[in-house]
Design a protein around this motif. Structure first.
Motif, short mmCIF file in Angstrom:
data_model
loop_
_atom_site.label_atom_id
_atom_site.label_comp_id
_atom_site.label_asym_id
_atom_site.label_seq_id
_atom_site.Cartn_x
_atom_site.Cartn_y
_atom_site.Cartn_z
N LYS A 1 -8.35 2.92 -3.46
CA LYS A 1 -7.82 1.96 -4.43
C LYS A 1 -7.51 0.62 -3.78
O LYS A 1 -7.68 -0.44 -4.40
CB LYS A 1 -6.58 2.54 -5.11
CG LYS A 1 -6.90 3.68 -6.07
CD LYS A 1 -5.65 4.21 -6.75
CE LYS A 1 -5.99 5.34 -7.72
NZ LYS A 1 -4.78 5.89 -8.39
N ARG B 1 -10.72 14.54 -3.21
CA ARG B 1 -9.61 14.29 -2.28
C ARG B 1 -9.82 14.98 -0.94
O ARG B 1 -9.52 14.41 0.11
CB ARG B 1 -8.30 14.77 -2.92
CG ARG B 1 -7.87 13.95 -4.12
CD ARG B 1 -6.58 14.47 -4.72
NE ARG B 1 -5.48 14.38 -3.76
CZ ARG B 1 -4.27 14.85 -4.01
NH1 ARG B 1 -3.99 15.44 -5.17
NH2 ARG B 1 -3.32 14.73 -3.10
N THR C 1 -12.52 13.15 1.08
CA THR C 1 -11.98 11.86 1.52
C THR C 1 -11.06 12.05 2.72
O THR C 1 -11.14 11.31 3.70
CB THR C 1 -11.22 11.17 0.38
OG1 THR C 1 -12.13 10.86 -0.67
CG2 THR C 1 -10.56 9.88 0.86
N ARG C 2 -10.20 13.06 2.64
CA ARG C 2 -9.27 13.30 3.74
C ARG C 2 -10.00 13.67 5.02
O ARG C 2 -9.66 13.19 6.11
CB ARG C 2 -8.30 14.42 3.34
CG ARG C 2 -7.22 14.70 4.38
CD ARG C 2 -6.38 13.46 4.63
NE ARG C 2 -5.31 13.72 5.57
CZ ARG C 2 -4.54 12.78 6.10
NH1 ARG C 2 -4.72 11.51 5.76
NH2 ARG C 2 -3.57 13.10 6.94
N THR D 1 -0.34 3.66 -3.04
CA THR D 1 -1.75 3.64 -3.43
C THR D 1 -2.58 4.32 -2.36
O THR D 1 -2.09 4.62 -1.27
CB THR D 1 -2.23 2.19 -3.66
OG1 THR D 1 -3.53 2.23 -4.25
CG2 THR D 1 -2.29 1.42 -2.35
N THR D 2 -3.84 4.57 -2.66
CA THR D 2 -4.74 5.23 -1.72
C THR D 2 -5.64 4.20 -1.06
O THR D 2 -5.76 3.05 -1.52
CB THR D 2 -5.62 6.26 -2.45
OG1 THR D 2 -6.46 5.57 -3.40
CG2 THR D 2 -4.76 7.30 -3.17
N THR E 1 0.80 -1.23 0.00
CA THR E 1 0.00 0.00 0.00
C THR E 1 0.83 1.27 0.00
O THR E 1 0.28 2.36 0.18
CB THR E 1 -0.93 0.02 1.23
OG1 THR E 1 -0.13 0.09 2.43
CG2 THR E 1 -1.82 -1.21 1.28
N GLN F 1 -11.64 10.53 6.44
CA GLN F 1 -10.66 9.63 7.04
C GLN F 1 -10.15 10.16 8.37
O GLN F 1 -9.90 9.40 9.30
CB GLN F 1 -9.52 9.39 6.06
CG GLN F 1 -9.91 8.56 4.85
CD GLN F 1 -8.80 8.43 3.83
OE1 GLN F 1 -7.78 9.11 3.91
NE2 GLN F 1 -8.99 7.56 2.85
#
Length: 210
Positions: free
Chosen positions: A172, A192, A195-196, A168-169, A165, A199
């Motif tokens: 993904k 992005r 998503t950040r 990759t994100t 990993t 997370q």
């Protein structure tokens, strides 16, 4: 089906599990750490150690996941680090013996990548303190002491399927697990920034206070 997502502490298991749950309707996350920390809190402080070494934890995890897999119609996702072959056999292996479709994946990364992710978790704890939550950093310290052992053990063939990993994100990685497991995730339509932020929120919700 059960997706067991293994990997070193700080390797992205929880984030990947939540990404899959977000995009796989009907799926649920069953986190064995909750059982482990409950057992740990039951013991006097001087006797608290690695809850994975408790037979009661391994038996309890199998019992609970067996129930979830039997009664819940969707996919069950389990983010949990297991590096000991005996513990692996008594959890993942036992569930397979009971007839469940268990797909096991190990998320791996280079040492420096994992260390960077652990430093980011420390920053999350600083933010938690700023908002009034007590969030000691000793778990990150413990994770660093376990890192070399985890990376060495989890590279073994018995802990396949291995997914690297570093480059990759999380979305993904979730896509890759879904393909290997024969599942179809909803499209990832997040930008992005969103998503950040999501997370970060997941990380804050999973800060342990003991």
């Amino acid at each position: 089906m059960l997706l067991w997502i293994n990997g070193p502490f700080g390797g992205g298991k929880t984030q990947t599990a939540h990404e899959i749950r977000r995009r796989l309707p009907g799926s649920v996350i069953c986190d064995p750490e909750h059982t482990g920390f409950g057992l740990r809190r039951t013991l006097p402080p001087a006797l608290r150690g690695d809850f994975r070494e408790l037979v009661s934890w391994r038996q309890g995890v199998v019992e609970v996941l067996d129930l979830a897999l039997t009664r819940h119609e969707g996919v069950v996702i389990v983010p949990m680090t297991v590096t000991d072959p005996v513990q692996f056999a008594e959890t993942v292996g036992r569930l397979r013996e009971l007839g469940h479709d268990v797909r096991h994946f190990t998320l791996l990364a280079e040492r420096e990548t994992v260390l960077r992710r652990l430093r980011e978790r420390v920053l999350g704890r600083v933010l938690a303190r700023a908002t009034g939550r007590r969030a000691p950093a000793r778990r990150e310290t413990w994770a660093v002491t376990q890192l070399d052992h985890c990376l060495e053990r989890l590279r073994e063939a018995e802990f396949a399927e291995h997914l690297w990993t570093d480059h990759t994100t999380v979305p993904k990685t979730a896509d890759r697990i879904a393909v290997l497991a024969g599942l179809t995730l909803d499209p990832n339509t997040e930008g992005r920034v969103r998503t950040r932020l999501r997370q970060t929120a997941v990380g804050l919700r999973h800060i342990r206070l003991d």
